[in-house]
Design a protein around this motif. Structure first.
Motif, mmCIF file in Angstrom:
data_model
loop_
_atom_site.group_PDB
_atom_site.id
_atom_site.type_symbol
_atom_site.label_atom_id
_atom_site.label_comp_id
_atom_site.label_asym_id
_atom_site.label_seq_id
_atom_site.Cartn_x
_atom_site.Cartn_y
_atom_site.Cartn_z
ATOM 1 N N THR A 49 0.825 -1.191 0.000
ATOM 2 C CA THR A 49 0.000 0.000 0.000
ATOM 3 C C THR A 49 0.865 1.248 0.000
ATOM 4 O O THR A 49 2.021 1.226 0.405
ATOM 5 C CB THR A 49 -0.895 0.026 1.251
ATOM 6 O OG1 THR A 49 -0.083 0.119 2.389
ATOM 7 C CG2 THR A 49 -1.769 -1.223 1.318
ATOM 8 N N THR A 50 0.252 2.341 -0.440
ATOM 9 C CA THR A 50 0.977 3.607 -0.452
ATOM 10 C C THR A 50 1.351 4.014 0.969
ATOM 11 O O THR A 50 2.439 4.503 1.229
ATOM 12 C CB THR A 50 0.118 4.712 -1.086
ATOM 13 O OG1 THR A 50 -0.218 4.304 -2.404
ATOM 14 C CG2 THR A 50 0.868 6.024 -1.131
ATOM 15 N N LYS A 51 0.434 3.737 1.891
ATOM 16 C CA LYS A 51 0.666 4.152 3.269
ATOM 17 C C LYS A 51 1.862 3.445 3.888
ATOM 18 O O LYS A 51 2.534 3.979 4.758
ATOM 19 C CB LYS A 51 -0.584 3.896 4.095
ATOM 20 C CG LYS A 51 -0.544 4.535 5.482
ATOM 21 C CD LYS A 51 -1.872 4.396 6.170
ATOM 22 C CE LYS A 51 -1.809 5.070 7.532
ATOM 23 N NZ LYS A 51 -3.097 4.964 8.243
ATOM 24 N N SER A 52 2.129 2.210 3.422
ATOM 25 C CA SER A 52 3.225 1.451 4.016
ATOM 26 C C SER A 52 4.571 2.092 3.754
ATOM 27 O O SER A 52 5.542 1.777 4.410
ATOM 28 C CB SER A 52 3.232 0.007 3.493
ATOM 29 O OG SER A 52 3.516 -0.006 2.115
ATOM 30 N N LEU A 53 4.637 2.992 2.754
ATOM 31 C CA LEU A 53 5.870 3.738 2.514
ATOM 32 C C LEU A 53 5.653 5.220 2.790
ATOM 33 O O LEU A 53 6.208 6.081 2.118
ATOM 34 C CB LEU A 53 6.353 3.530 1.074
ATOM 35 C CG LEU A 53 7.063 2.210 0.804
ATOM 36 C CD1 LEU A 53 7.524 2.152 -0.645
ATOM 37 C CD2 LEU A 53 8.235 2.005 1.727
ATOM 38 N N GLY A 54 4.817 5.505 3.775
ATOM 39 C CA GLY A 54 4.585 6.885 4.150
ATOM 40 C C GLY A 54 5.813 7.499 4.788
ATOM 41 O O GLY A 54 6.815 6.829 5.035
ATOM 42 N N LYS A 55 5.718 8.786 5.074
ATOM 43 C CA LYS A 55 6.862 9.499 5.631
ATOM 44 C C LYS A 55 7.226 8.962 7.003
ATOM 45 O O LYS A 55 6.378 8.768 7.867
ATOM 46 C CB LYS A 55 6.549 10.993 5.734
ATOM 47 C CG LYS A 55 7.728 11.828 6.215
ATOM 48 C CD LYS A 55 7.376 13.301 6.219
ATOM 49 C CE LYS A 55 8.563 14.132 6.699
ATOM 50 N NZ LYS A 55 8.243 15.582 6.727
ATOM 51 N N GLN B 26 12.475 -2.653 -9.366
ATOM 52 C CA GLN B 26 12.054 -1.258 -9.574
ATOM 53 C C GLN B 26 12.776 -0.277 -8.639
ATOM 54 O O GLN B 26 12.738 0.927 -8.866
ATOM 55 C CB GLN B 26 10.549 -1.128 -9.386
ATOM 56 C CG GLN B 26 10.069 -1.366 -7.968
ATOM 57 C CD GLN B 26 8.599 -1.029 -7.830
ATOM 58 O OE1 GLN B 26 8.150 0.007 -8.328
ATOM 59 N NE2 GLN B 26 7.853 -1.903 -7.172
ATOM 60 N N TYR B 27 13.435 -0.803 -7.620
ATOM 61 C CA TYR B 27 14.135 0.071 -6.684
ATOM 62 C C TYR B 27 15.602 0.266 -7.037
ATOM 63 O O TYR B 27 16.276 1.114 -6.455
ATOM 64 C CB TYR B 27 14.031 -0.495 -5.263
ATOM 65 C CG TYR B 27 12.616 -0.578 -4.776
ATOM 66 C CD1 TYR B 27 11.953 0.548 -4.313
ATOM 67 C CD2 TYR B 27 11.934 -1.796 -4.810
ATOM 68 C CE1 TYR B 27 10.644 0.471 -3.877
ATOM 69 C CE2 TYR B 27 10.627 -1.876 -4.374
ATOM 70 C CZ TYR B 27 9.975 -0.748 -3.914
ATOM 71 O OH TYR B 27 8.679 -0.818 -3.488
ATOM 72 N N GLY C 54 15.631 6.813 4.358
ATOM 73 C CA GLY C 54 14.368 6.936 5.076
ATOM 74 C C GLY C 54 13.173 7.180 4.176
ATOM 75 O O GLY C 54 12.036 6.931 4.578
ATOM 76 N N LYS C 55 13.401 7.666 2.960
ATOM 77 C CA LYS C 55 12.290 7.923 2.036
ATOM 78 C C LYS C 55 11.903 6.664 1.268
ATOM 79 O O LYS C 55 10.735 6.314 1.176
ATOM 80 C CB LYS C 55 12.668 9.043 1.065
ATOM 81 C CG LYS C 55 12.854 10.398 1.723
ATOM 82 C CD LYS C 55 13.234 11.458 0.699
ATOM 83 C CE LYS C 55 13.420 12.814 1.370
ATOM 84 N NZ LYS C 55 13.829 13.858 0.383
ATOM 85 N N THR C 56 12.891 5.982 0.701
ATOM 86 C CA THR C 56 12.608 4.800 -0.115
ATOM 87 C C THR C 56 12.668 3.509 0.686
ATOM 88 O O THR C 56 12.114 2.493 0.278
ATOM 89 C CB THR C 56 13.612 4.700 -1.271
ATOM 90 O OG1 THR C 56 14.940 4.504 -0.723
ATOM 91 C CG2 THR C 56 13.599 5.962 -2.116
#
Length: 369
Positions: free
Chosen positions: A2-8, A331-332, A255-257
């Motif tokens: 989910t998008t949230k799982s890589l939130g700030k 992709q990373y 910390g971002k990726t």
């Protein structure tokens, strides 16, 4: 995923440990633990992994330990080691900057006779001139023969710095050589007798020698002070030195990726020793990373053959192999590495089932055993 799982990611309170998601984790449950800031968070992160005694200390004692550690590290650095850091850049850059600063302040004083700026410049002036008015007049003449901008900044220093040297102080020879060459080419020596010519050339030699020595001593002293100062963040070159002192490989997560941070300056720390993982948050803070084990235990040191370390190592050192070995990470991988790969297909990172809440990243606190 989910998008949230890589939130700030937010900086954690000291000692608080939470689960966080990283695409690199595979079947491991990863956690991070809040560390003391104050500019020494990198040391606190390492000690949280390295020292059981550290984890038992209160904040005050931890800060004392880091102060003692930084002072000890500074005491172990000699000039040869300092000059070798970061292919010589960590010493060469401040050394060269100091030379120009001292020259600028010296010339500014000669122009207006106001207070001499800079401790280094004052020391050079005291050594060369002191209260001797005749010497002051001599250096006023030298400043006319060797203008700061037209001579030193545009010609002498750029030419001198092109030479390859074994040590920084060898640059003194080339700066003197280029300064004397500038004077000779100007033709001014042809208008005066040999005695005066030799005096001018020897004065230039003394002038450059004093500046280079002060620039070197000041750069080395300031580096050691910065390493001792708990409020000073460590740079990449110093991290390599610390890694060797701890005898640990150090891996950095962005910390971002939340994938390995590919910094060529810190890849030198990877020597197949026991490993420590830290995460870099908001570009100004380090926290220690661990693996959650059964019984709420946390592992913060990893052997070189640990599957997690193997994955981190390949991501950083052999990214062209990622698409075949760990396709979920393709992709990373940096774009250039993907293009070099045999299989450049993009895959969405896999999600694995786990008992923890996937949509509440960073809110699952665990005991810090």
């Amino acid at each position: 995923m989910t998008t949230k799982s890589l939130g700030k990611i937010k900086i954690l309170p000291v000692n608080k440990t939470v689960v966080f998601y990283s695409p690199i984790e595979g079947d491991d449950v990863m956690v991070r633990t809040g560390t003391i800031g104050e500019g020494s968070c990198f040391f606190h992160a390492l000690l949280h992994s390295y020292s059981k005694e550290y984890t038992m200390m209160d904040k005050k004692d931890r800060m004392k330990l880091v102060l003692k550690l930084r002072a000890g590290l500074a005491g172990k650095i000699d000039q040869e080691g300092w000059e070798s850091m970061g292919d010589g850049n960590i010493a060469r850059i401040p050394f060269q900057e100091n030379i120009l600063d001292i020259l600028t302040n010296f010339y500014t004083f000669l122009d207006n006779k106001t207070e001499i700026r800079g401790r280094s410049t004052r020391r050079v002036y005291k050594h060369l001139v002191g209260d001797n008015k005749e010497k002051l007049e001599t250096y006023e003449i030298i400043s006319e023969l060797l203008p700061l901008e037209d001579a030193f900044e545009k010609v002498i220093l750029p030419k001198a710095y092109k030479y390859n040297t074994q040590t920084l102080l060898e640059y003194k020879k080339y700066i003197i050589q280029e300064s004397q060459s500038y004077i000779v080419k100007s033709g001014i020596l042809n208008t005066i007798d040999d005695k005066k010519s030799k005096f001018i050339l020897s004065t230039i030699s003394e002038f450059i020698g004093a500046i280079c020595k002060e620039a070197y001593d000041s750069a080395f002293k300031n580096y050691k002070k910065s390493l001792e100062n708990v409020g000073t963040e460590v740079d990449n070159y110093t991290i390599n030195f610390i890694s060797d002192r701890f005898n640990r490989d150090i891996y950095f997560l962005d910390g971002k990726t939340r994938v390995p941070y590919n910094n060529c300056d810190t890849l030198d720390t990877l020597k197949r020793r026991k490993s420590i993982i830290v995460i870099w948050i908001n570009n100004n803070h380090y926290e220690i990373v661990g693996r959650l084990l059964p019984g709420n235990r946390i592992q913060r040191e990893f052997d070189s053959d640990d599957p997690l370390i193997k994955k981190l190592n390949m991501f950083l050192l052999e990214p062209h192999k990622i698409s075949k070995t760990y396709p979920e990470l393709t992709q990373y991988v940096p774009k250039l590495s993907q293009e070099e790969s045999d299989d450049d297909s993009n895959y969405s990172p896999r999600r694995r089932s786990r008992d923890l809440n996937d949509d509440s990243d960073d809110d699952s606190e665990n005991s810090d055993d």
